[in-house]
Design a protein around this motif. Structure first.
Motif, PDB file in Angstrom:
ATOM      1  N   ASP A  98     -47.406 111.757  -2.419  1.00 53.80           N
ATOM      2  CA  ASP A  98     -46.243 111.875  -1.531  1.00 53.80           C
ATOM      3  C   ASP A  98     -45.272 112.950  -1.990  1.00 53.80           C
ATOM      4  O   ASP A  98     -44.794 113.741  -1.194  1.00 53.80           O
ATOM      5  N   THR A  99     -44.959 112.961  -3.282  1.00 53.36           N
ATOM      6  CA  THR A  99     -44.035 113.955  -3.813  1.00 53.36           C
ATOM      7  C   THR A  99     -44.648 114.645  -5.019  1.00 53.36           C
ATOM      8  O   THR A  99     -45.101 114.000  -5.959  1.00 53.36           O
ATOM      9  N   ILE A 100     -44.661 115.969  -4.955  1.00 51.80           N
ATOM     10  CA  ILE A 100     -45.148 116.786  -6.067  1.00 51.80           C
ATOM     11  C   ILE A 100     -44.029 117.746  -6.409  1.00 51.80           C
ATOM     12  O   ILE A 100     -43.550 118.487  -5.560  1.00 51.80           O
ATOM     13  N   ASP A 106     -47.590 112.428 -10.753  1.00 46.54           N
ATOM     14  CA  ASP A 106     -47.282 111.159 -11.386  1.00 46.54           C
ATOM     15  C   ASP A 106     -48.576 110.515 -11.873  1.00 46.54           C
ATOM     16  O   ASP A 106     -49.509 110.304 -11.101  1.00 46.54           O
ATOM     17  N   MET A 107     -48.640 110.200 -13.164  1.00 46.57           N
ATOM     18  CA  MET A 107     -49.851 109.619 -13.736  1.00 46.57           C
ATOM     19  C   MET A 107     -50.131 108.224 -13.191  1.00 46.57           C
ATOM     20  O   MET A 107     -51.275 107.818 -13.079  1.00 46.57           O
ATOM     21  N   GLY A 108     -49.081 107.482 -12.851  1.00 45.45           N
ATOM     22  CA  GLY A 108     -49.283 106.158 -12.246  1.00 45.45           C
ATOM     23  C   GLY A 108     -50.031 106.272 -10.924  1.00 45.45           C
ATOM     24  O   GLY A 108     -50.942 105.485 -10.640  1.00 45.45           O
ATOM     25  N   TRP A 109     -49.649 107.261 -10.110  1.00 47.86           N
ATOM     26  CA  TRP A 109     -50.346 107.489  -8.846  1.00 47.86           C
ATOM     27  C   TRP A 109     -51.801 107.851  -9.106  1.00 47.86           C
ATOM     28  O   TRP A 109     -52.701 107.366  -8.424  1.00 47.86           O
ATOM     29  N   LEU A 110     -52.042 108.677 -10.100  1.00 48.53           N
ATOM     30  CA  LEU A 110     -53.397 109.102 -10.429  1.00 48.53           C
ATOM     31  C   LEU A 110     -54.253 107.897 -10.817  1.00 48.53           C
ATOM     32  O   LEU A 110     -55.380 107.745 -10.343  1.00 48.53           O
ATOM     33  N   GLN A 111     -53.721 107.020 -11.659  1.00 44.50           N
ATOM     34  CA  GLN A 111     -54.469 105.832 -12.072  1.00 44.50           C
ATOM     35  C   GLN A 111     -54.697 104.886 -10.906  1.00 44.50           C
ATOM     36  O   GLN A 111     -55.772 104.295 -10.784  1.00 44.50           O
ATOM     37  N   ARG A 131     -62.180 115.174 -12.447  1.00 43.86           N
ATOM     38  CA  ARG A 131     -60.942 115.949 -12.583  1.00 43.86           C
ATOM     39  C   ARG A 131     -59.757 115.034 -12.856  1.00 43.86           C
ATOM     40  O   ARG A 131     -58.915 115.325 -13.710  1.00 43.86           O
ATOM     41  N   ALA A 132     -59.688 113.929 -12.114  1.00 51.03           N
ATOM     42  CA  ALA A 132     -58.601 112.977 -12.329  1.00 51.03           C
ATOM     43  C   ALA A 132     -58.675 112.382 -13.733  1.00 51.03           C
ATOM     44  O   ALA A 132     -57.650 112.203 -14.398  1.00 51.03           O
ATOM     45  N   TYR A 133     -59.876 112.108 -14.194  1.00 52.83           N
ATOM     46  CA  TYR A 133     -60.046 111.554 -15.536  1.00 52.83           C
ATOM     47  C   TYR A 133     -59.621 112.562 -16.604  1.00 52.83           C
ATOM     48  O   TYR A 133     -58.971 112.207 -17.584  1.00 52.83           O
ATOM     49  N   ILE A 134     -59.954 113.824 -16.399  1.00 54.99           N
ATOM     50  CA  ILE A 134     -59.549 114.869 -17.354  1.00 54.99           C
ATOM     51  C   ILE A 134     -58.023 115.011 -17.374  1.00 54.99           C
ATOM     52  O   ILE A 134     -57.425 115.192 -18.435  1.00 54.99           O
ATOM     53  N   LEU A 135     -57.384 114.908 -16.220  1.00 58.38           N
ATOM     54  CA  LEU A 135     -55.919 114.926 -16.202  1.00 58.38           C
ATOM     55  C   LEU A 135     -55.361 113.765 -17.016  1.00 58.38           C
ATOM     56  O   LEU A 135     -54.383 113.920 -17.747  1.00 58.38           O
ATOM     57  N   GLN A 136     -55.985 112.593 -16.895  1.00 57.67           N
ATOM     58  CA  GLN A 136     -55.538 111.447 -17.681  1.00 57.67           C
ATOM     59  C   GLN A 136     -55.775 111.676 -19.178  1.00 57.67           C
ATOM     60  O   GLN A 136     -54.989 111.221 -20.000  1.00 57.67           O
ATOM     61  N   ILE A 137     -56.850 112.377 -19.521  1.00 57.17           N
ATOM     62  CA  ILE A 137     -57.099 112.718 -20.920  1.00 57.17           C
ATOM     63  C   ILE A 137     -55.969 113.601 -21.440  1.00 57.17           C
ATOM     64  O   ILE A 137     -55.448 113.381 -22.532  1.00 57.17           O
ATOM     65  N   PHE A 138     -55.574 114.603 -20.657  1.00 53.66           N
ATOM     66  CA  PHE A 138     -54.478 115.479 -21.075  1.00 53.66           C
ATOM     67  C   PHE A 138     -53.215 114.659 -21.322  1.00 53.66           C
ATOM     68  O   PHE A 138     -52.544 114.825 -22.323  1.00 53.66           O
ATOM     69  N   MET A 143     -51.633 115.732 -24.693  1.00 55.06           N
ATOM     70  CA  MET A 143     -50.222 116.080 -24.558  1.00 55.06           C
ATOM     71  C   MET A 143     -49.445 114.877 -24.037  1.00 55.06           C
ATOM     72  O   MET A 143     -48.956 114.887 -22.914  1.00 55.06           O
ATOM     73  N   PRO A 144     -49.313 113.827 -24.843  1.00 60.18           N
ATOM     74  CA  PRO A 144     -48.683 112.608 -24.336  1.00 60.18           C
ATOM     75  C   PRO A 144     -47.199 112.729 -24.030  1.00 60.18           C
ATOM     76  O   PRO A 144     -46.661 111.891 -23.343  1.00 60.18           O
ATOM     77  N   ASP A 145     -46.538 113.772 -24.502  1.00 55.49           N
ATOM     78  CA  ASP A 145     -45.096 113.901 -24.291  1.00 55.49           C
ATOM     79  C   ASP A 145     -44.715 114.912 -23.227  1.00 55.49           C
ATOM     80  O   ASP A 145     -43.557 115.256 -23.099  1.00 55.49           O
ATOM     81  N   VAL A 146     -45.680 115.421 -22.467  1.00 51.68           N
ATOM     82  CA  VAL A 146     -45.374 116.419 -21.453  1.00 51.68           C
ATOM     83  C   VAL A 146     -45.964 116.016 -20.120  1.00 51.68           C
ATOM     84  O   VAL A 146     -46.841 115.179 -20.043  1.00 51.68           O
ATOM     85  N   THR A 147     -45.504 116.657 -19.075  1.00 57.32           N
ATOM     86  CA  THR A 147     -46.016 116.416 -17.744  1.00 57.32           C
ATOM     87  C   THR A 147     -47.223 117.306 -17.501  1.00 57.32           C
ATOM     88  O   THR A 147     -47.212 118.474 -17.838  1.00 57.32           O
ATOM     89  N   VAL A 148     -48.265 116.744 -16.929  1.00 54.21           N
ATOM     90  CA  VAL A 148     -49.470 117.513 -16.641  1.00 54.21           C
ATOM     91  C   VAL A 148     -49.298 118.210 -15.306  1.00 54.21           C
ATOM     92  O   VAL A 148     -48.828 117.627 -14.338  1.00 54.21           O
ATOM     93  N   ARG A 149     -49.672 119.464 -15.261  1.00 50.73           N
ATOM     94  CA  ARG A 149     -49.565 120.254 -14.041  1.00 50.73           C
ATOM     95  C   ARG A 149     -50.945 120.506 -13.451  1.00 50.73           C
ATOM     96  O   ARG A 149     -51.934 120.480 -14.147  1.00 50.73           O
ATOM     97  N   PHE A 150     -50.991 120.773 -12.166  1.00 53.44           N
ATOM     98  CA  PHE A 150     -52.240 121.083 -11.497  1.00 53.44           C
ATOM     99  C   PHE A 150     -52.875 122.365 -12.016  1.00 53.44           C
ATOM    100  O   PHE A 150     -54.062 122.536 -11.922  1.00 53.44           O
ATOM    101  N   SER A 151     -52.079 123.274 -12.578  1.00 59.92           N
ATOM    102  CA  SER A 151     -52.650 124.519 -13.073  1.00 59.92           C
ATOM    103  C   SER A 151     -53.678 124.263 -14.168  1.00 59.92           C
ATOM    104  O   SER A 151     -54.600 125.023 -14.344  1.00 59.92           O
ATOM    105  N   VAL A 152     -53.547 123.150 -14.887  1.00 58.48           N
ATOM    106  CA  VAL A 152     -54.511 122.803 -15.926  1.00 58.48           C
ATOM    107  C   VAL A 152     -55.841 122.431 -15.294  1.00 58.48           C
ATOM    108  O   VAL A 152     -56.890 122.959 -15.634  1.00 58.48           O
TER     109      VAL A 152
END
Length: 158
Positions: A98-100, A106-111, A131-138, A143-152
């Motif tokens: 809904d919002t990007i 949002d990782m909650g949305w991804l899960q 791809r979604a799983y790899i984003l969760q790995i990041f 990088m547990p203290d940062v926001t994951v971006r689609f560019s990754v």
């Protein structure tokens, strides 16, 4: 990570060189006292551990050996700019958040969106799930203290 990776995406994780990272923590017992001791000795201003005899740091080679990630080959140096992050989200994951905010998701949305992968899933669904799983790995390991971006994830090609 909310759950171990599905065997249905193992080949995709291997192809993207994330199989070893996806298995971190499987059958591994963490020593919380040892972790606490290292945390107390970490100096963020110098990126080193201050030990009784000398200083110690983590090198890129250490990361390669521990995580099994390749450190040679093509590098990611560009910034992904887009006016339509929803289209990128749909193209890469098959669902739209809904919002990007500037490519952040949002990782909650991804899960919640990628709960489980069925045995009857198509190859496209498996790629999107990988791809979604790899984003969760990041977000969970690398990088547990940062926001994951689609560019990754846009650089991960299967």
């Amino acid at each position: 990570m909310s759950c171990p990776s599905s065997p249905l995406i193992e080949n995709y994780l291997r192809e993207a060189s994330f199989w070893h990272v996806a298995n971190i923590g499987q059958g591994c017992k963490l020593d919380m006292k040892l972790i606490s001791a290292f945390v107390e000795r970490w100096r963020p201003e110098t990126h080193t551990f201050h030990l009784p005899r000398e200083e110690c740091t983590i090198t890129l080679e250490d990361v390669q050996l521990q995580l099994g990630l390749p450190v040679d080959g093509f590098v990611l140096t560009e910034s992904a700019q887009s006016a339509d992050w929803g289209a990128i989200c749909y193209d890469l994951l098959g669902a739209i958040l809904d919002t990007i905010y500037g490519g952040r998701i949002d990782m909650g949305w991804l899960q919640d969106t990628f709960l489980a992968l069925g045995d009857d899933s198509t190859e496209v669904e498996r790629v999107r799930y990988a791809r979604a799983y790899i984003l969760q790995i990041f977000r969970g390991y690398l990088m547990p203290d940062v926001t994951v971006r689609f560019s990754v994830v846009s650089k991960i090609v299967f």
